[in-house]
Design a protein around this motif. Structure first.
Motif, PDB file in Angstrom:
ATOM      1  N   THR A 180       4.927   3.084  46.017  1.00 22.33           N
ATOM      2  CA  THR A 180       4.832   2.312  44.784  1.00 22.33           C
ATOM      3  C   THR A 180       3.832   1.176  44.949  1.00 22.33           C
ATOM      4  O   THR A 180       3.939   0.370  45.876  1.00 22.33           O
ATOM      5  CB  THR A 180       6.203   1.728  44.404  1.00 22.33           C
ATOM      6  OG1 THR A 180       7.154   2.795  44.284  1.00 22.33           O
ATOM      7  CG2 THR A 180       6.114   0.980  43.081  1.00 22.33           C
ATOM      8  N   SER A 211      -2.646   4.577  46.383  1.00 21.59           N
ATOM      9  CA  SER A 211      -1.623   3.912  47.186  1.00 21.59           C
ATOM     10  C   SER A 211      -0.588   4.907  47.680  1.00 21.59           C
ATOM     11  O   SER A 211      -0.256   5.879  46.998  1.00 21.59           O
ATOM     12  CB  SER A 211      -0.921   2.826  46.354  1.00 21.59           C
ATOM     13  OG  SER A 211      -1.842   1.841  45.946  1.00 21.59           O
ATOM     14  N   GLY A 237       7.141  -7.584  45.034  1.00 18.02           N
ATOM     15  CA  GLY A 237       7.575  -6.501  44.160  1.00 18.02           C
ATOM     16  C   GLY A 237       7.107  -6.633  42.724  1.00 18.02           C
ATOM     17  O   GLY A 237       7.608  -5.924  41.831  1.00 18.02           O
ATOM     18  N   LEU A 238       6.111  -7.507  42.475  1.00 22.94           N
ATOM     19  CA  LEU A 238       5.576  -7.653  41.124  1.00 22.94           C
ATOM     20  C   LEU A 238       4.831  -6.380  40.734  1.00 22.94           C
ATOM     21  O   LEU A 238       3.878  -5.972  41.401  1.00 22.94           O
ATOM     22  CB  LEU A 238       4.635  -8.858  41.057  1.00 22.94           C
ATOM     23  CG  LEU A 238       3.948  -9.134  39.712  1.00 22.94           C
ATOM     24  CD1 LEU A 238       4.977  -9.420  38.629  1.00 22.94           C
ATOM     25  CD2 LEU A 238       2.962 -10.294  39.843  1.00 22.94           C
ATOM     26  N   THR A 239       5.253  -5.749  39.681  1.00 24.66           N
ATOM     27  CA  THR A 239       4.658  -4.475  39.267  1.00 24.66           C
ATOM     28  C   THR A 239       3.511  -4.711  38.297  1.00 24.66           C
ATOM     29  O   THR A 239       3.460  -5.740  37.600  1.00 24.66           O
ATOM     30  CB  THR A 239       5.706  -3.577  38.588  1.00 24.66           C
ATOM     31  OG1 THR A 239       6.156  -4.215  37.380  1.00 24.66           O
ATOM     32  CG2 THR A 239       6.892  -3.342  39.506  1.00 24.66           C
ATOM     33  N   PRO A 240       2.570  -3.764  38.207  1.00 23.81           N
ATOM     34  CA  PRO A 240       1.479  -3.899  37.232  1.00 23.81           C
ATOM     35  C   PRO A 240       1.986  -4.029  35.801  1.00 23.81           C
ATOM     36  O   PRO A 240       1.391  -4.750  34.994  1.00 23.81           O
ATOM     37  CB  PRO A 240       0.676  -2.615  37.430  1.00 23.81           C
ATOM     38  CG  PRO A 240       0.960  -2.187  38.835  1.00 23.81           C
ATOM     39  CD  PRO A 240       2.386  -2.585  39.077  1.00 23.81           C
ATOM     40  N   ALA A 241       3.080  -3.353  35.468  1.00 23.39           N
ATOM     41  CA  ALA A 241       3.607  -3.432  34.102  1.00 23.39           C
ATOM     42  C   ALA A 241       4.071  -4.838  33.762  1.00 23.39           C
ATOM     43  O   ALA A 241       3.810  -5.351  32.661  1.00 23.39           O
ATOM     44  CB  ALA A 241       4.763  -2.440  33.937  1.00 23.39           C
ATOM     45  N   THR A 270       2.180  -2.339  44.151  1.00 20.48           N
ATOM     46  CA  THR A 270       2.614  -3.643  43.642  1.00 20.48           C
ATOM     47  C   THR A 270       1.413  -4.569  43.541  1.00 20.48           C
ATOM     48  O   THR A 270       0.398  -4.387  44.220  1.00 20.48           O
ATOM     49  CB  THR A 270       3.678  -4.281  44.549  1.00 20.48           C
ATOM     50  OG1 THR A 270       3.133  -4.433  45.869  1.00 20.48           O
ATOM     51  CG2 THR A 270       4.935  -3.417  44.599  1.00 20.48           C
ATOM     52  N   VAL A 271       1.556  -5.574  42.714  1.00 21.58           N
ATOM     53  CA  VAL A 271       0.487  -6.547  42.491  1.00 21.58           C
ATOM     54  C   VAL A 271       0.587  -7.641  43.547  1.00 21.58           C
ATOM     55  O   VAL A 271       1.634  -8.276  43.699  1.00 21.58           O
ATOM     56  CB  VAL A 271       0.602  -7.154  41.081  1.00 21.58           C
ATOM     57  CG1 VAL A 271      -0.435  -8.248  40.884  1.00 21.58           C
ATOM     58  CG2 VAL A 271       0.434  -6.064  40.026  1.00 21.58           C
ATOM     59  N   GLN A 300      -3.591   2.563  42.086  1.00 26.68           N
ATOM     60  CA  GLN A 300      -2.239   3.112  42.141  1.00 26.68           C
ATOM     61  C   GLN A 300      -2.253   4.568  42.583  1.00 26.68           C
ATOM     62  O   GLN A 300      -1.369   5.015  43.319  1.00 26.68           O
ATOM     63  CB  GLN A 300      -1.575   2.988  40.759  1.00 26.68           C
ATOM     64  CG  GLN A 300      -1.294   1.549  40.350  1.00 26.68           C
ATOM     65  CD  GLN A 300      -0.625   1.468  38.989  1.00 26.68           C
ATOM     66  OE1 GLN A 300       0.485   1.933  38.804  1.00 26.68           O
ATOM     67  NE2 GLN A 300      -1.306   0.864  38.020  1.00 26.68           N
ATOM     68  N   ILE A 305      -4.324  -5.241  42.921  1.00 19.61           N
ATOM     69  CA  ILE A 305      -3.532  -4.318  43.736  1.00 19.61           C
ATOM     70  C   ILE A 305      -4.372  -3.939  44.949  1.00 19.61           C
ATOM     71  O   ILE A 305      -5.508  -3.477  44.804  1.00 19.61           O
ATOM     72  CB  ILE A 305      -3.163  -3.048  42.939  1.00 19.61           C
ATOM     73  CG1 ILE A 305      -2.339  -3.413  41.711  1.00 19.61           C
ATOM     74  CG2 ILE A 305      -2.401  -2.060  43.817  1.00 19.61           C
ATOM     75  CD1 ILE A 305      -2.082  -2.234  40.790  1.00 19.61           C
TER      76      ILE A 305
END
Length: 422
Positions: free
Chosen positions: A224, A221, A63-67, A226-227, A218, A85
């Motif tokens: 959502t 995809s 669940g690591l997000t790009p932000a 995720t990275v 993104q 990603i």
């Protein structure tokens, strides 16, 4: 007579001993300058190596997000980073590669997501490109400046099949098939991996792998994005603990993987640091040894010139002026030695730096297989600051080597000197 003028007369009258003193000082100054040049070259090479070789830290978290990956990448500890990603995309207007092996009867329809899309920030940090197994054959890779752009780097076999080249545009369909994105081909790479002998889905063929900016991935995809993993390049292994602490504050203390790869750093940066430390130690040893050797020489000269000193003292010359004369004599020899050493350093400095620090072309074969293995060749240059340091140390040696033996002059008495000499 003025003691400064008397020092010049004495040096001229004792040409052979002056020449010998100049030769000794030249050796000392050349070694001192060599130590400073080597130390400075090692520091420059180490600074460059920290950025090019450095230490790679890989962070993984479900669940690591790009932000979040970008926030960690903006840390002052990080020189550069790449967040990846992974997505799938359909092809529109081009024909993806297909397996040459016969398709099994039980294979499912793979109409959606024929292409494997890797959203990246900096493609040069990817292992296939940093190791050199994947190479660009045309155009360029994905860079941080491509953020917000829809560009792509495609594999050579896909480009050949569809007659694509850098600058062409192709349409990619999102994994859910709801929208398409036009991307511009900015680079073409060659992956040495061969196609599997058994049938695989098109997206698993190495030729159907594309690299695009994270923002484009993104868009393609479904759901959502995720990275999958983020790689951060830092300067040294000791900074990994600080980055781990920042990662904990950002992602929480549990649930993430933090892996440090410092092999290339230990193989290439640590030897440079050892050379710099050796150069620093060399400067101290030469300075101390030089002061000791010159001190003994001056002491012998004082003993040889006892009669001269006795006559001068009998004529009313002050003792501190006698010491000053010796200081001027040695300093007058030291300054030309510094100039000659600077000239020798400008000629022989670079070959000496190459011998101690090595060139990039001379790295062992094992180092060539490590990511970002290239360390820039050492740059050895004579700078005014280094010459100034040598001049300062040389004058310091002159002062120490004459004043300490000259203390004996303060205890001399003209009558005893002249009586002993008679």
């Amino acid at each position: 007579m003025n003691f400064v003028k008397r020092a010049g007369t004495s040096l001229g009258a004792r040409k052979s001993k002056t020449a010998a003193l100049l030769a000794i000082f030249l050796v000392i100054c050349a070694l001192l300058l060599g130590g400073f040049l080597l130390q400075a070259a090692a520091a420059r090479q180490e600074t460059g190596a920290r950025r090019t070789v450095g230490v790679d830290v890989t962070v993984r978290k479900e669940g690591l997000t790009p932000a979040l990956a970008d926030r960690l990448g903006r840390s002052a500890l990080v020189h550069r980073y790449n967040a990846e990603i992974r997505a799938r995309a359909g092809a529109q207007g081009i024909t993806p590669l297909t397996s040459k092996a016969p398709e099994p009867d039980a294979a499912e329809e793979q109409a959606k997501g024929e292409l494997a899309v890797n959203g990246v920030r900096d493609s040069d940090m990817l292992l296939p490109f940093s190791y050199g197994s994947a190479k660009l054959t045309a155009g360029r890779g994905i860079t941080p400046e491509d953020a917000g752009r829809d560009v792509a780097v495609i594999e050579q076999r896909l480009a050949d099949k569809n007659r694509l080249k850098a600058g062409d545009t192709l349409q990619l369909r999102s994994a859910d098939g709801k929208h398409t994105t036009a991307v511009t081909v900015v680079g073409i790479y060659r992956d040495p991996a061969r196609e599997p002998t058994m049938w695989v889905a098109p997206r698993e063929l190495p030729g159907n792998t594309l690299y695009v900016p994270a923002g484009t991935a993104q868009k393609l995809s479904a759901g959502t994005a995720t990275v999958s993993e983020a790689v951060y390049k830092i300067g040294s292994p000791d900074r990994a603990r600080q980055l781990h602490a920042e990662t904990e504050r950002l992602l929480g203390k549990d649930g993430f993987e933090f892996r440090v790869n410092d092999k290339a750093y230990k193989d290439q940066v640590l030897p440079v640091q050892r050379v710099g430390a050796f150069a620093g130690l060399l400067v101290w040893v030469i300075a101390l040894a030089g002061a000791l050797v010159l001190g003994l020489i001056v002491m012998l000269q004082i003993r040889e010139r006892r009669s001269e000193l006795g006559v001068l003292l009998a004529m009313g010359e002050k003792k501190w002026k006698l010491i000053g004369q010796h200081v001027v004599e040695v300093a007058a020899v030291a300054l030309p030695a510094v100039a000659l050493a600077a000239l020798a350093g400008s000629v022989a400095g670079q070959p000496a730096g190459d011998a101690f620090l090595g060139r990039q072309d001379d790295k062992p074969a094992s180092a060539a297989r490590t990511p970002d293995a290239g360390i820039a060749p050492p740059t050895v240059r004579v700078e005014a600051a280094d010459v100034g340091k040598v001049a300062g140390i040389a004058l310091g040696i002159s002062l120490v080597s004459t004043v300490i033996p000259g203390i004996g002059i303060l205890r001399l008495h003209p009558r005893s000197i002249l009586t002993d000499s008679a």
